[in-house]
Design a protein around this motif. Structure first.
Motif, short mmCIF file in Angstrom:
data_model
loop_
_atom_site.label_atom_id
_atom_site.label_comp_id
_atom_site.label_asym_id
_atom_site.label_seq_id
_atom_site.Cartn_x
_atom_site.Cartn_y
_atom_site.Cartn_z
N VAL A 64 0.95 -1.10 0.15
CA VAL A 64 -0.13 -0.04 -0.16
C VAL A 64 1.01 1.23 0.09
N ASP A 65 0.40 2.19 -0.54
CA ASP A 65 1.04 3.58 -0.54
C ASP A 65 0.90 4.40 0.82
N GLU A 66 1.88 4.91 1.38
CA GLU A 66 1.85 5.64 2.55
C GLU A 66 3.00 6.98 2.55
N LEU B 270 8.09 13.74 5.87
CA LEU B 270 8.65 14.69 4.98
C LEU B 270 7.62 14.77 3.70
N GLY B 271 6.55 13.86 3.68
CA GLY B 271 5.73 14.09 2.74
C GLY B 271 6.09 13.21 1.45
N GLN B 272 7.13 12.39 1.62
CA GLN B 272 7.41 11.42 0.69
C GLN B 272 6.60 10.18 0.44
N ILE B 273 5.98 9.72 -0.89
CA ILE B 273 5.40 8.49 -0.73
C ILE B 273 6.24 7.43 -0.97
N ARG C 254 4.65 -0.03 1.47
CA ARG C 254 4.77 -0.63 2.77
C ARG C 254 4.20 -2.16 2.57
N ASP C 255 4.63 -3.44 2.83
CA ASP C 255 4.03 -4.41 2.82
C ASP C 255 3.08 -4.49 4.00
N THR C 256 1.86 -5.12 3.66
CA THR C 256 0.94 -5.21 4.67
C THR C 256 0.04 -6.59 4.26
N VAL C 257 -0.64 -6.92 5.36
CA VAL C 257 -1.30 -8.16 5.17
C VAL C 257 -3.13 -7.94 5.41
N ILE C 258 -3.57 -8.07 4.26
CA ILE C 258 -5.21 -8.06 4.34
C ILE C 258 -5.92 -9.44 4.46
#
Length: 531
Positions: free
Chosen positions: A455-457, A461-464, A467-471
């Motif tokens: 997912v995008d986070e 500092l405002g940088q995209i 990040r790995d995540t589990v749904i």
């Protein structure tokens, strides 16, 4: 004119299709010959044998003829002299449910009284010598016009003050039940609402609770002997009602009805003013309950008879409605009444031999007239498949229905008696469904899968960044086969089965058509030495 008759024919066919069964049906020409007269039909409960009186005797004399059918009726033949003599009460005959046993009325010596009830069996194409039923069925007076129940255990007949070859008078109706040793109990007169002074020619229907008889001493009467119907309900015979759909100003007395109970066969005047046999549609409110005949053989793998017990249980009240054994040649037949669900069971005397069970649902409007089941009872071997079709689960669960217990106890006995085998319990669902929502009551099971994704986070500092995540993915489905198989094994273990003798196989696949959705439960025998 031809177009007019075509229109009439079209209307007749259309009305028959729209409103169902025709009100009258003339028996075929092989029975109703235009140059002959036919009277007094008696049809076997299975509908495949028919007796009637006709003038095919010598010099046109009245005599009793017999015909039977597999599909079409055979040419009627005159009964032989030893069961059809001048000593016979001409219309006092009947047949067993399968048409293989004849009951008739005769004064031919030796007799107990004036006229007696006698029997003869059809062996191949030959009727056996007459046998007198003797006491207590026959008495010092006149006994005749017998009618036997479908199971052969109850006999209805008339006992009369006066009787000759053609007529009877001062008659009452009696019932006799057969004891477990095969002998007859003392006959009992039917109640006074039936026996009003001259009740004759009883006809017990295949449902064993509907009785048709004739009388000229009832309150309502069109003339001569009229037909009446009574039912045995709550331990009592109901007040007789006249069969006005067939009663006439003449004598109406001798009729026949098959196990389906839809039509009554009776003599009537034909197109050439001769007497012929016609089926009359019985009004629904008077119709006896229909009966389905179950017949076949119970043999081993070599075609020999097997000592076994046959039982039928009404599943609506868990009451046994039939219990017997097959004949010496392995054959059997029985009748099951419409309006309920039944379990048909064949249990061998030896525990190591496989049993047989089948369920029948006779609650629909149309029931089959006959079901043929040939059962092979043999010891299970490697690869033998046992259909556990009477094992069922409560709707939308893996909880066993109480009606499954009888079969599982039989199966447990078979497993214990065959320690050389293991049994694979197979639970297969054809009709698997799933959805991300519980969109159907059938979707009782839940499975959750973990799906790893990115997912995008945004950092401080405002940088995209990624990040790995589990749904968690939730699926609602109707595959209860593993839990159902476990419930079966647990139940069998509680019955004393070694868990090592059992294993399971489950599967669930979508059904191509919704109407093909089905849960199948089987057991596969496997040799321990081959594993």
């Amino acid at each position: 004119m031809s177009r007019f008759f075509c229109l009439l024919f079209f209307l007749h066919v259309s009305i028959t299709l729209v409103f169902g069964q025709a009100k009258t049906r003339r028996l075929p020409g092989i029975i109703n010959h235009p140059s002959l007269n036919t009277y007094a039909p008696y049809i076997s409960h299975d509908g495949n044998a028919l007796l009637f009186v006709t003038d095919i005797g010598e010099d046109g004399a009245l005599t009793v003829a017999y015909t039977s059918r597999e599909s079409d009726w055979a040419e009627p033949v005159e009964l032989p002299k030893h069961v059809n003599s001048r000593s016979t009460f001409l219309k006092g005959f009947s047949l067993s449910a399968d048409g293989k046993k004849l009951f008739f009325t005769s004064s031919k010596s030796p007799v107990v009284g004036g006229f007696d009830i006698m029997t003869s069996e059809l062996r191949g194409k030959v009727w056996s010598e007459a046998q007198n039923l003797m006491l207590p069925i026959n008495s010092k007076t006149n006994d005749g016009c017998p009618s036997i129940s479908a199971d052969g255990n109850t006999l209805y007949f008339m006992r009369c003050d006066k009787m000759d070859q053609r007529t009877a008078n001062g008659c009452r109706l009696f019932r006799a039940d057969k004891k477990t040793n095969g002998q007859w109990d003392e006959p009992v007169a039917l109640p006074s609402n039936i026996n009003t002074g001259n009740s004759q020619a009883p006809r017990i229907m295949a449902d064993s609770e509907t009785l048709i008889f004739s009388s000229d001493k009832m309150g309502s009467n069109k003339g001569g002997m009229d037909l009446y119907l009574t039912r045995f309900e709550n331990g009592h015979w109901t007040d007789p009602v006249p069969l006005d759909f067939v009663n006439t100003e003449k004598d109406d007395q001798f009729v026949g009805v098959t196990a389906l109970g839809r039509y009554l066969i009776k003599e009537t005047t034909g197109a050439r003013k001769n007497s012929e046999l016609v089926e009359f549609l019985i009004p629904e409110e008077l119709r006896p309950k229909g009966m389905m005949k179950v017949e076949g053989t119970i043999l081993d793998e070599n075609g020999a008879s097997v000592p076994a017990y046959i039982t039928v249980t009404d599943l609506t009240n868990n009451k046994r409605v039939f219990s017997s054994r097959p004949a010496s040649d392995g054959s059997y037949y029985l009748y099951i009444r419409e309006g309920s669900k039944y379990e048909f069971s064949v249990d061998p005397e030896q525990s190591k031999i496989r049993y047989f069970t089948k369920q029948f649902d006779l609650t629909s409007e149309k029931i089959p007239q006959r079901e043929k089941i040939n059962v092979v009872l043999a010891q299970p071997v490697n690869g033998a498949e046992l259909n556990l079709e009477t094992v069922q689960f409560k709707p939308l669960t893996y909880d066993l229905e109480s009606s499954s217990e009888a079969e599982l106890k039989k199966f447990a006995r078979l497993v214990k008696a065959n320690p050389q085998l293991t049994f694979e319990i197979q639970v297969m669902l054809n009709g698997y469904e799933e959805d991300s929502l519980r969109s159907s009551p059938d979707l009782t099971e839940v499975s959750v899968d973990s799906i790893r994704t990115q997912v995008d986070e945004t950092d401080s500092l405002g940088q995209i960044f990624k990040r790995d995540t589990v749904i968690a993915k939730t699926t609602y489905h109707n595959d209860r086969t593993q839990l159902q198989a476990k419930a079966l094994v647990d139940y069998l273990v509680r019955l004393g089965i070694n868990p090592d003798s059992l294993n399971t196989l489950t599967n669930a696949i979508p059904a191509l058509l919704p109407e093909n959705k089905k849960l199948t439960i089987k057991a596969l025998a496997k040799s321990k030495t081959s594993q």
